[in-house]
Design an enzyme around this catalytic site. Structure first.
Site, PDB file in Angstrom:
ATOM      1  N   CYS A 143       0.861  -1.185   0.000  1.00  0.00           N
ATOM      2  CA  CYS A 143       0.000   0.000   0.000  1.00  0.00           C
ATOM      3  C   CYS A 143       0.895   1.232   0.000  1.00  0.00           C
ATOM      4  CB  CYS A 143      -0.926   0.007   1.219  1.00  0.00           C
ATOM      5  SG  CYS A 143      -1.945   1.488   1.233  1.00  0.00           S
ATOM      6  N   ILE A 204       0.485  -5.187 -10.098  1.00  0.00           N
ATOM      7  CA  ILE A 204       1.066  -4.299  -9.105  1.00  0.00           C
ATOM      8  C   ILE A 204      -0.020  -3.680  -8.217  1.00  0.00           C
ATOM      9  CG2 ILE A 204       3.105  -3.571 -10.425  1.00  0.00           C
ATOM     10  CD1 ILE A 204       1.474  -1.173 -11.464  1.00  0.00           C
ATOM     11  N   THR A 206      -1.264   0.020  -6.316  1.00  0.00           N
ATOM     12  CA  THR A 206      -1.410   1.370  -6.891  1.00  0.00           C
ATOM     13  C   THR A 206      -0.091   2.159  -6.800  1.00  0.00           C
ATOM     14  OG1 THR A 206      -2.181   2.085  -4.740  1.00  0.00           O
ATOM     15  CG2 THR A 206      -3.864   1.517  -6.361  1.00  0.00           C
TER      16      THR A 206
HETATM   17  O1  RRO Z   1      -6.758   0.973   1.931  1.00  0.00           O
HETATM   18  C1  RRO Z   1      -6.079   1.653   1.148  1.00  0.00           C
HETATM   19  O2  RRO Z   1      -5.994   2.885   1.233  1.00  0.00           O
HETATM   20  C2  RRO Z   1      -5.274   1.028   0.064  1.00  0.00           C
HETATM   21  C3  RRO Z   1      -4.563  -0.149   0.199  1.00  0.00           C
HETATM   22 BR1  RRO Z   1      -4.596  -1.153   1.742  1.00  0.00          BR
HETATM   23  C4  RRO Z   1      -3.751  -0.616  -0.873  1.00  0.00           C
HETATM   24  O3  RRO Z   1      -3.087  -1.664  -0.823  1.00  0.00           O
HETATM   25  N1  RRO Z   1      -3.709   0.128  -2.006  1.00  0.00           N
HETATM   26  C5  RRO Z   1      -4.414   1.258  -2.132  1.00  0.00           C
HETATM   27  O4  RRO Z   1      -4.339   1.918  -3.182  1.00  0.00           O
HETATM   28  N2  RRO Z   1      -5.197   1.713  -1.105  1.00  0.00           N
END
Ligand code: RRO
Length: 318
Positions: A143, A204, A206
């Site tokens: 993340c 992948i 983000t």
């Molecule tokens: O929850 C999020 O803000 C989030 C997660 Br865990 C992630 O792995 N990727 C993302 O873009 N947002």
């Protein structure tokens, strides 16, 4: 009529054979999967995606304790995709037990995405996930905007190695590692995960990004930074998958900007054995799974491929 029926059944059988695939020991009726983060909080929403035709589903990432996530706004639409900083809102792994019971009846592989703030926490959550019947777990170490539990782990091959090793030791279900593109050399990180025992790599997550409102000069997300998904990141996903494919032998699950069958095929030609779909659901609804699957099948048929394996990584021949 009887002849029509025969040809229809024969076509259906060929289609089923062409689309079926096994990834990390998981038997998928087709290569599409729900990506973690969208519609993955409840049994009901996951069931909707399964009914819409997904070959497997991945839950929202769950941890040991419940988390409320970041304040609003948590999602912003940009002209090339979505920017989110949800902040890992989730009910905590133990609350997913009941949902899991309903989902197991579908027969579609359920992959539990998990995160942790320490090695011990990763192991505990993985054990809980395996115990409640997860068909596989996906380690979210990528993340882009969570301190200590996210991409900090996925950028550090030593830390990642230790987590994958310990989780593998603790549970008996396949372990998939979801990687961040926000690194200098994603192939090196994938290699480390494979060496530590990963059964597959998802590439992948983000990409760390930001949007600012021009009139007020304020960052649009409450968290300021977030993760960009959707069409803008597809070429980045393709490049990452292409790089990772050259460095590992375990399968790759492609993720990033898949909204139609061409996108899915592109990720597969780069080296993905299956593809996850997330952001496109927000724009096209869960029907995107059946349209992508039908498009993949028509492509395989038109090109004379007998199965998906013949397609995976083909771009590397050029
Ligand atoms: O929850 C999020 O803000 C989030 C997660 Br865990 C992630 O792995 N990727 C993302 O873009 N947002």
């Amino acid at each position: 009529m009887a002849v029509d029926n025969f040809y229809y059944k024969e076509e259906k059988r060929k289609m089923t054979e062409r689309l079926a695939t096994t990834v990390a020991g998981l038997k998928l009726a087709n290569p599409t999967m729900l990506a973690s983060g969208i519609l993955g909080y409840t049994g009901l929403s996951l069931k909707t995606v399964i009914d819409a035709g997904a070959g497997a589903v991945v839950t929202k990432s769950m941890g040991l304790e419940p988390r409320t996530g970041y304040p609003n706004p948590t999602v912003v639409q940009t002209d090339c995709g979505l920017l989110n900083a949800m902040g890992l809102p989730n009910p905590g792994i133990s609350h997913f037990k009941e949902e899991m019971k309903q989902l197991k009846r579908t027969g579609v592989p359920i992959i539990l995405s998990i995160y942790g703030y320490s090695l011990e926490e990763f192991v505990k959550v993985a054990e809980a996930a395996a115990e409640m019947g997860a068909d596989a777990i996906e380690l979210n170490v990528s993340c882009p905007h969570i301190e200590r539990a996210g991409a900090e782990i996925g950028c550090d091959s030593t830390l990642l190695t230790e987590i994958v090793k310990q989780v593998k030791k603790a549970i008996n279900v396949p372990v998939i590692v979801k990687l961040t593109p926000n690194v200098t050399n994603i192939a090196e990180i994938a290699k480390a995960a494979e060496k530590a025992g990963a059964d597959a790599i998802t590439a992948i997550n983000t990409i760390k990004a930001m949007s600012i409102e021009t009139e007020t000069a304020r960052p649009l997300l409450a968290n300021k930074f977030g993760g960009l998904s959707g069409p803008a990141i597809k070429p980045i996903a393709v490049r990452c998958i292409y790089d990772v494919y050259k460095s590992i032998d375990v399968p790759i699950i492609g993720c990033g900007g898949v909204a139609n069958w061409r996108d899915a095929i592109e990720l597969m030609l780069a080296g993905a054995s299956a593809v996850q779909i997330g952001t496109a659901i927000a724009f096209k609804g869960p029907e995107v799974f059946s349209s992508v699957t039908a498009g993949i099948d028509a492509y395989l048929n038109r090109k004379g491929f007998k199965n998906l394996k013949e397609l995976v990584g083909l771009a590397h021949n050029h």
